[in-house]
Design a protein around this motif. Sequence first.
Motif, PDB file in Angstrom:
ATOM      1  N   LEU A 281       0.977  -1.175   0.186  1.00 47.69           N
ATOM      2  CA  LEU A 281      -0.014   0.106   0.142  1.00 47.69           C
ATOM      3  C   LEU A 281       0.842   1.434   0.032  1.00 47.69           C
ATOM      4  CD1 LEU A 281      -2.835   1.586   0.536  1.00 47.69           C
ATOM      5  CD2 LEU A 281      -2.171   1.357   2.878  1.00 47.69           C
ATOM      6  N   THR A 283       0.681   5.299   0.361  1.00 44.72           N
ATOM      7  CA  THR A 283      -0.280   6.697   0.641  1.00 44.72           C
ATOM      8  C   THR A 283       0.440   7.806   0.448  1.00 44.72           C
ATOM      9  OG1 THR A 283       0.666   6.255   3.073  1.00 44.72           O
ATOM     10  CG2 THR A 283      -1.495   5.542   2.614  1.00 44.72           C
ATOM     11  N   TYR A 300       2.236   2.541  -9.603  1.00 45.16           N
ATOM     12  CA  TYR A 300       1.171   1.857  -8.928  1.00 45.16           C
ATOM     13  C   TYR A 300       0.504   0.949  -9.983  1.00 45.16           C
ATOM     14  CZ  TYR A 300      -3.606   0.684  -7.886  1.00 45.16           C
ATOM     15  OH  TYR A 300      -4.786   0.166  -7.578  1.00 45.16           O
ATOM     16  N   GLY A 317      -2.373  -1.471  -3.305  1.00 42.38           N
ATOM     17  CA  GLY A 317      -3.541  -0.390  -3.036  1.00 42.38           C
ATOM     18  C   GLY A 317      -2.664   0.866  -3.225  1.00 42.38           C
ATOM     19  N   ARG A 319      -3.619   5.053  -1.979  1.00 47.96           N
ATOM     20  CA  ARG A 319      -4.614   6.048  -1.315  1.00 47.96           C
ATOM     21  C   ARG A 319      -3.911   7.305  -1.132  1.00 47.96           C
ATOM     22  NH1 ARG A 319      -8.646   6.126   2.666  1.00 47.96           N
ATOM     23  NH2 ARG A 319      -9.529   4.073   1.695  1.00 47.96           N
ATOM     24  N   ASP A 331      -3.457   8.972   7.130  1.00 49.10           N
ATOM     25  CA  ASP A 331      -2.688   7.855   6.520  1.00 49.10           C
ATOM     26  C   ASP A 331      -2.504   6.711   7.181  1.00 49.10           C
ATOM     27  OD1 ASP A 331      -1.756   9.629   4.348  1.00 49.10           O
ATOM     28  OD2 ASP A 331      -0.541  10.741   5.617  1.00 49.10           O
ATOM     29  N   ALA A 334      -5.873   4.666   6.852  1.00 53.71           N
ATOM     30  CA  ALA A 334      -5.723   4.024   5.731  1.00 53.71           C
ATOM     31  C   ALA A 334      -4.856   2.471   5.833  1.00 53.71           C
ATOM     32  CB  ALA A 334      -5.402   4.706   4.716  1.00 53.71           C
ATOM     33  N   ASP A 337      -6.818   0.112   8.006  1.00 53.94           N
ATOM     34  CA  ASP A 337      -7.800  -0.571   7.189  1.00 53.94           C
ATOM     35  C   ASP A 337      -7.476  -1.525   6.457  1.00 53.94           C
ATOM     36  OD1 ASP A 337      -9.759   0.958   8.554  1.00 53.94           O
ATOM     37  OD2 ASP A 337     -10.015   2.497   6.959  1.00 53.94           O
ATOM     38  N   PHE A 338      -6.259  -1.072   5.598  1.00 50.04           N
ATOM     39  CA  PHE A 338      -5.668  -2.199   4.379  1.00 50.04           C
ATOM     40  C   PHE A 338      -4.950  -3.257   5.460  1.00 50.04           C
ATOM     41  CE2 PHE A 338      -2.685  -3.502   0.861  1.00 50.04           C
ATOM     42  CZ  PHE A 338      -3.857  -3.381   0.016  1.00 50.04           C
ATOM     43  N   LEU A 348     -12.778  -4.794   3.052  1.00 49.35           N
ATOM     44  CA  LEU A 348     -11.999  -3.748   2.981  1.00 49.35           C
ATOM     45  C   LEU A 348     -12.823  -2.465   3.095  1.00 49.35           C
ATOM     46  CD1 LEU A 348      -8.904  -2.900   2.325  1.00 49.35           C
ATOM     47  CD2 LEU A 348      -9.898  -2.899  -0.316  1.00 49.35           C
ATOM     48  N   ASP A 351     -11.927   2.838  -0.762  1.00 47.59           N
ATOM     49  CA  ASP A 351     -11.261   2.463  -1.817  1.00 47.59           C
ATOM     50  C   ASP A 351      -9.949   2.544  -1.910  1.00 47.59           C
ATOM     51  OD1 ASP A 351     -10.743   2.554  -4.762  1.00 47.59           O
ATOM     52  OD2 ASP A 351     -12.595   3.666  -5.168  1.00 47.59           O
ATOM     53  N   PHE A 352      -9.044   1.704  -2.207  1.00 47.51           N
ATOM     54  CA  PHE A 352      -7.833   1.620  -2.475  1.00 47.51           C
ATOM     55  C   PHE A 352      -7.231   1.615  -3.875  1.00 47.51           C
ATOM     56  CE2 PHE A 352      -8.527   0.828   2.387  1.00 47.51           C
ATOM     57  CZ  PHE A 352      -7.463   1.416   2.626  1.00 47.51           C
TER      58      PHE A 352
END
Length: 371
Positions: A281, A283, A300, A317, A319, A331, A334, A337-338, A348, A351-352
């Motif tokens: 992920l 951010t 990405y 993902g 973000r 951050d 996020a 959550d991920f 989830l 939206d990632f």
Amino acid sequence: MPAAAPLPAPADLPAVAELPDLFALTGGGRVRTRADWERRRAELRELTLHYEYGPLPPEPGPISARPVRSRRDRRTGTLERTVHLRMGPGRRLSTHLRLTVPPGDGPFPAIISGDLNWDGAIPAVVGEVARRGYVLAEFNRVEIAPDSRDRAGVYSVFAGYDGGRLAAWAWGFHRVVDYLRTLGWVDGERIAVTGHSRGGKAALLAGATDERIALTAPNNSGCGGAGCFRVQGEGSEDIAAIVRAFPYWFHARFAGLVGQVERLPFDQHALKAIVAPRALLSTEALGDLWANPRGTQQTYLAAREVFAFLGVPGRVGIRFRPGVHEQNEEDWWALLDFADHVLRGKPLAGDFGRLAFPEDAPAYSWRAPLA
């Protein structure tokens, strides 16, 4: 077996305008199977370490840990422990590690940050990490290697070591992983790494070079991290700027690519792809132009091709948020959550994969091979 041919000097590399094909095997042919990808993954790891970061330091042998202090928060039940890790020849290399442990017996997943701030992390962040049942493990990466030209830390312990600071700091993340996996109350199969800015660059390299790391989460890591060398958004840092300001972050060889970025046989999408099939992920802050959010979208998209090829598209993902160069509560939420999704199987939250620049065409023409 004959010795491998030495890699070309930067000036002898072919120019590639678009993001290089992650599935093109050195010597010809393309990836078709997972075994092919493992070969290509090894090639990309060798290229990025050789031309950009330099090698990681040697393995240090056993690590010892001396308790420094311990404090229980009676209100939350969390335990804050500080230990002094010693490693390497004669145990001459050391770093401090602060652990915030949630109440209970575990085993708990853990999040490692190399951005230890003795003045304290954001209290709400520390509390939320513990509330969600994660150990927060913060170490001081500049004890592993100074953020300067000074040849202290790993450079004084391992004579002749010539990797850049980012490689040394990534190695520091690996040593914290070594220690955490000795603790019965830490789930050694669910360890994440994160960091901000230069710490995010180191976290991304750490995750790419250690398969024990289940989730890699760089924040606003920009040039030399999750950003892109070939795609420079408005006001973003490029190779020339970063090598001029921080040459010691990289191997000396990297300076040979200044002014000829198209000769790089990779871009930062390759480092992201090396993480697959483990989780990744990034951010990003839209107001942090220096960290190149526009280029980060491109790396990405390109790395996502590899995650899709390996059958794990949900493990990568990105973000974006409004704001500036910092790792703030948004951050961290996020990241949590991920992590809850990829490490614990929870639905989830959010939206990632939403793109901040949907009008931008991909900076590459190749695609993942059909399965």
